[in-house]
Design a protein around this motif. Structure first.
Motif, mmCIF file in Angstrom:
data_model
loop_
_atom_site.group_PDB
_atom_site.id
_atom_site.type_symbol
_atom_site.label_atom_id
_atom_site.label_comp_id
_atom_site.label_asym_id
_atom_site.label_seq_id
_atom_site.Cartn_x
_atom_site.Cartn_y
_atom_site.Cartn_z
ATOM 1 N N VAL A 185 0.839 -1.203 0.000
ATOM 2 C CA VAL A 185 0.000 0.000 0.000
ATOM 3 C C VAL A 185 0.875 1.254 0.000
ATOM 4 N N CYS A 186 1.959 1.245 0.771
ATOM 5 C CA CYS A 186 2.883 2.388 0.780
ATOM 6 C C CYS A 186 3.522 2.575 -0.586
ATOM 7 N N GLY A 187 3.798 1.490 -1.296
ATOM 8 C CA GLY A 187 4.339 1.585 -2.650
ATOM 9 C C GLY A 187 3.350 2.210 -3.615
ATOM 10 N N ILE A 188 2.079 1.873 -3.480
ATOM 11 C CA ILE A 188 1.048 2.482 -4.334
ATOM 12 C C ILE A 188 0.943 3.976 -4.044
ATOM 13 N N ILE A 189 0.972 4.334 -2.762
ATOM 14 C CA ILE A 189 0.919 5.747 -2.389
ATOM 15 C C ILE A 189 2.152 6.479 -2.915
ATOM 16 N N ALA A 190 3.323 5.873 -2.789
ATOM 17 C CA ALA A 190 4.555 6.501 -3.285
ATOM 18 C C ALA A 190 4.515 6.678 -4.795
ATOM 19 N N LEU A 191 3.903 5.740 -5.491
ATOM 20 C CA LEU A 191 3.841 5.823 -6.945
ATOM 21 C C LEU A 191 2.869 6.906 -7.408
ATOM 22 N N CYS A 192 1.824 7.134 -6.647
ATOM 23 C CA CYS A 192 0.781 8.080 -7.062
ATOM 24 C C CYS A 192 1.035 9.520 -6.621
ATOM 25 N N GLN A 193 1.926 9.740 -5.669
ATOM 26 C CA GLN A 193 2.133 11.114 -5.183
ATOM 27 C C GLN A 193 3.062 11.872 -6.137
ATOM 28 N N TRP A 234 4.914 14.808 -5.387
ATOM 29 C CA TRP A 234 5.801 15.783 -4.752
ATOM 30 C C TRP A 234 7.241 15.324 -4.643
ATOM 31 N N ASN A 235 7.487 14.068 -4.416
ATOM 32 C CA ASN A 235 8.838 13.582 -4.162
ATOM 33 C C ASN A 235 9.252 12.651 -5.303
ATOM 34 N N LEU A 236 10.240 13.056 -6.068
ATOM 35 C CA LEU A 236 10.673 12.263 -7.223
ATOM 36 C C LEU A 236 11.290 10.932 -6.800
ATOM 37 N N PHE A 237 12.006 10.916 -5.658
ATOM 38 C CA PHE A 237 12.615 9.681 -5.179
ATOM 39 C C PHE A 237 11.546 8.626 -4.904
ATOM 40 N N LEU A 238 10.476 8.998 -4.191
ATOM 41 C CA LEU A 238 9.408 8.034 -3.897
ATOM 42 C C LEU A 238 8.695 7.599 -5.175
ATOM 43 N N HIS A 239 8.487 8.539 -6.092
ATOM 44 C CA HIS A 239 7.816 8.188 -7.342
ATOM 45 C C HIS A 239 8.671 7.240 -8.176
ATOM 46 N N ARG A 240 9.979 7.460 -8.163
ATOM 47 C CA ARG A 240 10.888 6.631 -8.953
ATOM 48 C C ARG A 240 10.928 5.190 -8.429
ATOM 49 N N TYR A 241 10.897 5.015 -7.107
ATOM 50 C CA TYR A 241 11.032 3.683 -6.529
ATOM 51 C C TYR A 241 9.709 3.097 -6.032
ATOM 52 N N ILE A 289 6.451 -1.745 -4.285
ATOM 53 C CA ILE A 289 5.307 -2.646 -4.476
ATOM 54 C C ILE A 289 5.786 -4.075 -4.733
ATOM 55 N N ILE A 290 6.796 -4.236 -5.570
ATOM 56 C CA ILE A 290 7.297 -5.572 -5.906
ATOM 57 C C ILE A 290 7.917 -6.249 -4.682
ATOM 58 N N VAL A 291 8.661 -5.494 -3.866
ATOM 59 C CA VAL A 291 9.237 -6.068 -2.650
ATOM 60 C C VAL A 291 8.130 -6.556 -1.715
ATOM 61 N N GLY A 292 7.082 -5.762 -1.549
ATOM 62 C CA GLY A 292 5.959 -6.182 -0.716
ATOM 63 C C GLY A 292 5.244 -7.400 -1.282
ATOM 64 N N LEU A 293 5.089 -7.437 -2.598
ATOM 65 C CA LEU A 293 4.410 -8.561 -3.239
ATOM 66 C C LEU A 293 5.200 -9.855 -3.096
ATOM 67 N N VAL A 294 6.507 -9.783 -3.323
ATOM 68 C CA VAL A 294 7.344 -10.983 -3.200
ATOM 69 C C VAL A 294 7.347 -11.481 -1.754
#
Length: 69
Positions: A16-24, A26-33, A38-43
């Motif tokens: 869920v934090c990965g989805i939020i990071a992808l959708c925000q 403001w922060n390019l670092f969070l958007h980039r990763y 999400i993949i780390v959480g899924l695995v």
């Protein structure tokens, strides 16, 4: 030792934090990763589901219930 349910719940929160990071926006670092997060959480979620807790074997003399309890 860490319980199976705790690791699985943490993996769900990471996804869920990965989805939020992808959708925000403001922060390019969070958007980039975001996708990597999400993949780390899924695995992690898949591994905990595969390894999971051991089920206790049922006694052979007890009848199994069918349908809803």
């Amino acid at each position: 030792m860490i319980r199976h349910a705790t690791i699985q719940r943490t993996a769900e929160i990471v996804m869920v934090c990965g989805i939020i990071a992808l959708c925000q926006p403001w922060n390019l670092f969070l958007h980039r990763y975001g996708l990597t997060i999400i993949i780390v959480g899924l695995v992690t979620f898949m591994i905990t589901g595969w390894v999971g807790p051991r089920q206790k074997p049922q006694a052979t003399g007890t009848p199994e219930k069918e349908g809803h309890a």
